[in-house]
Design an enzyme around this catalytic site. Sequence first.
Site, PDB file in Angstrom:
ATOM      1  CG  ASP A  26      -2.282   0.466   1.306  1.00  0.00           C
ATOM      2  OD1 ASP A  26      -2.055   1.963   0.317  1.00  0.00           O
ATOM      3  OD2 ASP A  26      -3.231   0.205   1.878  1.00  0.00           O
TER       4      ASP A  26
ATOM      5  CG  ASP B 127      -4.685   6.407   0.625  1.00  0.00           C
ATOM      6  OD1 ASP B 127      -5.264   5.093   0.831  1.00  0.00           O
ATOM      7  OD2 ASP B 127      -3.722   7.590   1.201  1.00  0.00           O
TER       8      ASP B 127
ATOM      9  CD  GLU C 155      -8.716   5.049  -1.594  1.00  0.00           C
ATOM     10  OE1 GLU C 155      -9.761   4.488  -0.930  1.00  0.00           O
ATOM     11  OE2 GLU C 155      -8.104   5.704  -1.115  1.00  0.00           O
TER      12      GLU C 155
ATOM     13  CG  HIS D  52      -8.476  -0.507   5.187  1.00  0.00           C
ATOM     14  ND1 HIS D  52      -8.159  -0.435   3.735  1.00  0.00           N
ATOM     15  CD2 HIS D  52      -8.126   1.159   5.872  1.00  0.00           C
ATOM     16  CE1 HIS D  52      -7.823   1.150   3.586  1.00  0.00           C
ATOM     17  NE2 HIS D  52      -7.707   1.248   4.077  1.00  0.00           N
ATOM     18  CG  ASP D  53     -10.667   2.930   5.006  1.00  0.00           C
ATOM     19  OD1 ASP D  53     -10.321   2.938   5.679  1.00  0.00           O
ATOM     20  OD2 ASP D  53     -10.025   3.566   3.465  1.00  0.00           O
TER      21      ASP D  53
HETATM   22  O1  TEU Z   1      -8.945   6.438   1.858  1.00  0.00           O
HETATM   23  C1  TEU Z   1      -9.586   7.316   1.421  1.00  0.00           C
HETATM   24  C2  TEU Z   1     -10.816   8.084   1.225  1.00  0.00           C
HETATM   25  O2  TEU Z   1     -11.040   9.037   1.636  1.00  0.00           O
HETATM   26  C3  TEU Z   1     -11.768   7.026   2.316  1.00  0.00           C
HETATM   27  O3  TEU Z   1     -11.927   5.612   2.472  1.00  0.00           O
HETATM   28  C4  TEU Z   1     -12.098   7.394   3.646  1.00  0.00           C
HETATM   29  O4  TEU Z   1     -11.189   7.039   4.960  1.00  0.00           O
HETATM   30  C5  TEU Z   1     -13.139   7.438   4.639  1.00  0.00           C
HETATM   31  O5  TEU Z   1     -14.056   7.074   3.464  1.00  0.00           O
HETATM   32  C6  TEU Z   1     -13.825   8.486   5.278  1.00  0.00           C
HETATM   33  O6  TEU Z   1     -14.743   8.153   5.573  1.00  0.00           O
HETATM   34  C7  TEU Z   1      -7.734   5.952   2.231  1.00  0.00           C
HETATM   35  C8  TEU Z   1      -7.032   5.073   3.229  1.00  0.00           C
HETATM   36  O7  TEU Z   1      -7.992   3.901   2.503  1.00  0.00           O
HETATM   37  C9  TEU Z   1      -7.353   5.441   4.695  1.00  0.00           C
HETATM   38  O8  TEU Z   1      -7.966   4.538   5.427  1.00  0.00           O
HETATM   39  C10 TEU Z   1      -6.794   6.229   4.807  1.00  0.00           C
HETATM   40  O9  TEU Z   1      -7.570   6.810   5.938  1.00  0.00           O
HETATM   41  C11 TEU Z   1      -6.841   7.345   4.051  1.00  0.00           C
HETATM   42  O10 TEU Z   1      -6.887   7.104   2.500  1.00  0.00           O
HETATM   43  C12 TEU Z   1      -5.996   8.848   4.304  1.00  0.00           C
HETATM   44  O11 TEU Z   1      -4.521   8.162   3.750  1.00  0.00           O
END
Ligand code: TEU
Length: 544
Positions: free
Chosen positions: A102, A203, A245, A319-320
């Site tokens: 990642d 990311d 992403e 994970h989100d």
């Molecule tokens: O996530 C990007 C993002 O904008 C969303 O997934 C957000 O974290 C979530 O919708 C909040 O409600 C990526 C990663 O997957 C996430 O874990 C990180 O926190 C984020 O980027 C920042 O790096």
Amino acid sequence: MLDKTKQDWWKSAVFYQIYPKSFQDTNGDGIGDIPGIIQRLDYLEQLGIDGIWLSPVYESPQEDNGYDISDYEAIYPPFGTMADMETLIREAEGRGISIIMDLVLNHTSDEHRWFQEALKSRDNPYHNFYVWRDGNPDVPPNDMRGVFGGSAWTYVPHLGQYYFHQFAVKQPDLNWDNPAVREALYKMIRFWADKGVGGFRLDVIDQIAKVPDEKITANGPRLHEFLRELSEKAFVRNGLVSVGEAWGANVERAKQFSAPDGSELSMVFQFEHICLDQKPGGEKWDTIPLRLPSLKQCFERWQTGLHNCGWNSLFLDNHDLPRIVSRWGNDNEYRVASAKMLAVMLHGMQGTPYIYQGEELGMTNIRLPIEKYVDLEIRNVYQERLARGIPEGEILQSIYARGRDNARTPMQWTNGENAGFTTGIPWLSVNPNYNEINAEEALQNPASTFYFYQKLIALRKQYPVFRDGSFNLLLPEDEKIFAYTRDTEQEHLLIICNFTAGSIPFDRPKEFESAELLLSNYEAESNELRPYEAQIFYRNEGQS
Ligand code: TEU
Ligand code: CA
């Protein structure tokens, strides 16, 4: 094992996402670690996956669990050493498993050396690595908000400037307009390529070309230029797979991101389907019930839109996101049946499937008292919404439904103490249902979701139609059944999923009346669809 010398091997692959902090602890500090992943590689090999998307393991103050990197070329010590990482890459390789790291290229931690230098003065060579605007303490450059709450601008008094951060205060945005930033990142990517990783998950990659003055975050004007350069200088040259992403992707943009000529990325993570049970224009906390026809039509748009001209990732969990069985399935009476049904719905499609750790066990959401949550987003949103006068009960309900810690509870390995995750105190509560839901139990039970996923993965390898077939939606307006066919000239699949806890009459299309049943989550056949029943039928023109 897949032949990974083939340029687009990842189109036949199934990936598995590991959130290292919650996967397996080996030294009793309550935090998962790289030796823990190595220890579980046999389990993953048995499942049959071809690659691991490894959430960040780099040096980090862990404000956002590693999505705030303070050194891209070092490992966060509680996770292990660089030698552990090298062992993981080698051990995985020996089992036909590639490591997809990642990579957070949009921002760093404020503790990264580059930002520490940038803070020193306006003419430090690293100052321009980040996004600064002059201003005075009371008036931020504009009213943009960070994803985790608060202003997107933080003032640094001794510089008389604000820095821009799309996420937390401790996650300053990198300035991609500065060529020196881009070169430094490519150099770092080559460092990892030389260690033998198979590729990268990128990311929020559609947010790197932001233009804060115009309030542009995703899809900035220079985005495709940056991606083509990144691809050419870092990925293609090293034969790496890249997964972007992209919350801001629609079908048209995704075609460009994942064009078959490889000029940008191998494939995208897009989130249209994931946002369908959210109030239009609202935040993710403003939930509405999912309407099955809108889900089907969304998948149809992506499946037909990218066919032969792009490549999608297939996922329901990460994970989100909350656990899918709790979200669109039934995590009580029909937990196992609905977990399998959702897997069939997804794995029948075209794209590269991703399984998030514990999904193969049908792991569920959790409800915790507010002080037990660790995620910074949950903590911020709780405070912000309270201040806005939203009743606490309502806020907690939305956290139960959407909070990111739902997916981050420790992996449930056994029915022993702390689910076999740690001998110490877990960093985040273990879901109390580990007595019933755990890998040890699943491995002993031929009817478990684990073996069901194993079969789905094997089917994808056995029948080319899973990778190549066109997608044809049946019953687009039906509120209960999700059914579609996949077709190549030779091979045909019929996928049928009952999204309800009731029984429904269903007649298979004529062409499939005598087709072979490849997989089902019920044993005997029946002439109606039982609760959450899912079936895959197969027919080969050449056979009959
Ligand atoms: O996530 C990007 C993002 O904008 C969303 O997934 C957000 O974290 C979530 O919708 C909040 O409600 C990526 C990663 O997957 C996430 O874990 C990180 O926190 C984020 O980027 C920042 O790096
Ligand atoms: Ca540990």
